[in-house]
Design an enzyme around this catalytic site. Structure first.
Site, PDB file in Angstrom:
ATOM      1  CE  LYS A   1      -3.750  10.290 -24.427  1.00 11.03           C
ATOM      2  NZ  LYS A   1      -4.358  10.509 -23.169  1.00 11.03           N
TER       3      LYS A   1
ATOM      4  CG  ASP B   1      -0.958  18.181 -21.869  1.00 14.24           C
ATOM      5  OD1 ASP B   1      -0.465  16.861 -21.807  1.00 14.24           O
ATOM      6  OD2 ASP B   1      -2.177  18.014 -22.132  1.00 14.24           O
TER       7      ASP B   1
ATOM      8  CE1 TYR C   1      -4.007   2.223   0.224  1.00  6.17           C
ATOM      9  CE2 TYR C   1      -2.637   3.439   1.618  1.00  6.17           C
ATOM     10  CZ  TYR C   1      -3.740   3.187   0.869  1.00  6.17           C
ATOM     11  OH  TYR C   1      -4.815   4.270   0.901  1.00  6.17           O
TER      12      TYR C   1
ATOM     13  NE  ARG D   1     -11.726  15.205 -30.178  1.00  8.81           N
ATOM     14  CZ  ARG D   1     -11.701  14.915 -28.680  1.00  8.81           C
ATOM     15  NH1 ARG D   1     -10.627  14.813 -28.144  1.00  8.81           N
ATOM     16  NH2 ARG D   1     -13.079  14.683 -28.017  1.00  8.81           N
TER      17      ARG D   1
ATOM     18  CG  PHE E   1      -6.770  17.807 -24.554  1.00 10.08           C
ATOM     19  CD1 PHE E   1      -7.191  17.212 -25.805  1.00 10.08           C
ATOM     20  CD2 PHE E   1      -7.369  17.068 -23.676  1.00 10.08           C
ATOM     21  CE1 PHE E   1      -7.675  15.875 -26.071  1.00 10.08           C
ATOM     22  CE2 PHE E   1      -7.713  15.684 -23.811  1.00 10.08           C
ATOM     23  CZ  PHE E   1      -7.780  15.116 -25.048  1.00 10.08           C
ATOM     24  CB  THR E   2     -12.114  17.544 -24.260  1.00 12.16           C
ATOM     25  OG1 THR E   2     -11.159  16.638 -23.896  1.00 12.16           O
ATOM     26  CG2 THR E   2     -12.137  17.791 -25.310  1.00 12.16           C
TER      27      THR E   2
END
Ligand code: P61
Length: 459
Positions: A260, A217, A74, A384, A126-127
């Site tokens: 990605k 990002d 943990y 998009r 970006f969304t």
């Protein structure tokens, strides 16, 4: 470096996964049941899945071996320390907080740094990023260069920031209203377009002048670095790993969707250089994601990520990855299909306004085109355009973006050149029948990120 010819893959295939072929009648039923939204299709009904490159990459044998070394404690898992070391060494950020995926990191940084009424300038929205900024009380302002909104412009660095526009936004609002600049490498919604090193260096100078931070990002940073290496003066002989490090060193912190570039099926992190912000993030993560040494991930996921980060920085890997995307893009250009130019790094973006000029934007041409490609061949793509752009926060009206696109996103290390040929054949087939295609009407619209779950019917 050895002289190379084609972009052929620097790996061979050890394990295969069957895909399903369907007939037209089957697909007519499937897309109708999915409300003409490719997000709502079942994967078993898809032949070639180009919905996204997110979490869909094939892991290497090394990564799978790493999965067996998962330390599922943990607290204080050894895999966390391996991940921390991989990030510090390869990206240079000092402190890291793991998260379940990119939006987990976006949530943390937005809640910590953004106050009500703040402005966050960035190189195109970006969304998920914009929504987290808005939920924290901020407003996103697009300061990308105008070329980015023009699918025909062949400017090589459409991810660049318009620095005059940015300075105007700073002067008008005051630097204290701007918690950070949101700078993405590469810019997804513009077509996977890179930012130049020259622009990033100038951005650093400008933000230093005003004492503003840059939050990066870095979801596809290695792909951006590949484009810098290929196209920017002074970088032709610089390894991708070094360019990536230089990019990160020009920024103050980063959010990462490791699904990605970093070649994993799940995972992300927030990376920071500021100890005080890190302290707050490490505290906040325990509420939303999990303890600060796992952030919603299993130990094995962190190990696969640590290995994937290193693999993603290989020049040979990146040359094949982007080479495959460019192969498909060039084939489509040669066939006269309207796509965003120059070809980006993670997918091909069809220009739906040019593809279906008779379908008005309020009839959702990109959503329509995406459904039609699925009907033709079982190839799944992603809208998009206006559906993804959502509604204006203040007026409640549709946002009508200049770019109305269908994304053919290429997963890493998954499909072959023959698959690329089939995709091209299918798009060409739909193009030849384009005059018979009618638009869609939205019949269900969820409140947040509507494109994921919206439903449509044929007009
Ligand atoms: C994608 F339709 N991208 O491209 P998370 N930043 C950037 C991303 O590309 C990104 C995230 C942050 C996805 C998945 C996706 O509207 C959508 O790990 C540049 O997905 O949380 C994700 O990272 C968020 C698809 C996300 C969408 C949002 O396919």
């Amino acid at each position: 470096m050895q002289k190379k010819r084609s972009w052929a893959e620097p790996y061979k295939i050890k394990m295969v996964e069957p895909v399903y072929m369907t007939d037209l009648n089957y697909r007519i039923k499937a897309i109708e049941e999915a409300g003409y939204n490719t997000f709502l299709l079942k994967s078993k009904d898809v032949y070639i899945d180009l919905l996204t490159d997110s979490g869909t990459s094939a892991m290497s044998d090394r990564q799978w071996a790493g999965m067996m070394l998962g330390d599922e404690a943990y607290a204080g898992s050894r895999n966390f320390y391996n991940l921390e070391e991989a990030i510090q060494k390869n990206y240079g950020y000092k402190y890291i907080v793991p998260t379940h995926q990119g939006r987990g990191a976006e949530h943390l940084i937005s809640q910590i740094m953004i106050k009500k009424g703040d402005i966050i300038p960035g190189n195109m929205y970006f969304t998920t990023t914009r929504l987290h900024q808005e939920l924290a009380g901020g407003t996103f302002v697009d300061v990308i260069v105008p070329e980015a909104h023009d699918s025909e412009s062949t400017y090589l660095f459409k991810g660049d920031i318009d620095l005059d526009k940015l300075e105007k936004v700073i002067e008008e609002n005051g630097a204290d209203k701007i918690p950070y600049i949101a700078m993405a490498t590469t810019v997804n919604m513009a077509g996977g377009q890179p930012i130049s090193m020259a622009n990033l260096k100038a951005l650093r100078e400008l933000t230093n002048k005003y004492g503003i931070k840059i939050i990066h990002d870095m979801t596809r940073v290695a792909e951006n670095a590949f484009m810098n290496q290929q196209h920017e003066e002074g970088y032709a002989n610089t390894p991708i790993a070094e360019i990536v490090r230089e990019i990160c060193d020009l920024t103050d912190g980063a959010t990462m969707s490791a699904k990605k570039d970093a070649l994993v099926n799940i995972g992300g992190f927030l990376a920071l250089n500021d100890e005080d912000i890190f302290d707050q993030a490490r505290n906040l993560v325990v509420i939303y994601e999990g303890l600060h040494t796992y952030g919603g991930l299993a130990g094995r996921d962190m190990e696969a990520m640590a290995i994937g980060i290193k693999e993603s920085l290989s020049d040979d890997h990146m040359r094949a990855r982007v080479g495959q995307v460019q192969y498909l893009g060039q084939k489509l250009i040669d066939a006269g299909i309207p796509i965003v130019k120059p070809i980006g790094t993670h997918g091909i973006f069809l220009d739906a306004k040019k593809f279906l000029p008779h379908v008005p934007q309020e009839h959702f041409p990109a959503q329509t085109l995406s459904a039609e490609i699925y009907l033709d061949s079982g190839v799944r793509t992603m809208e998009r355009g206006v559906v993804s752009a959502g509604r204006d926060k203040k007026t409640g009206e549709h946002r009508f973006p200049k770019l109305e696109l269908v994304r053919l996103t290429i997963p890493r290390r998954v499909y072959t050149q023959a698959h690329m040929d089939v995709i091209c054949e299918s798009v060409c087939e739909v193009y030849s029948n384009r005059e018979n295609i009618k638009g869609l009407e939205m019949i269900y619209e969820p409140e947040y990120l509507r494109f994921f779950q919206a439903r449509f019917k044929k007009r």
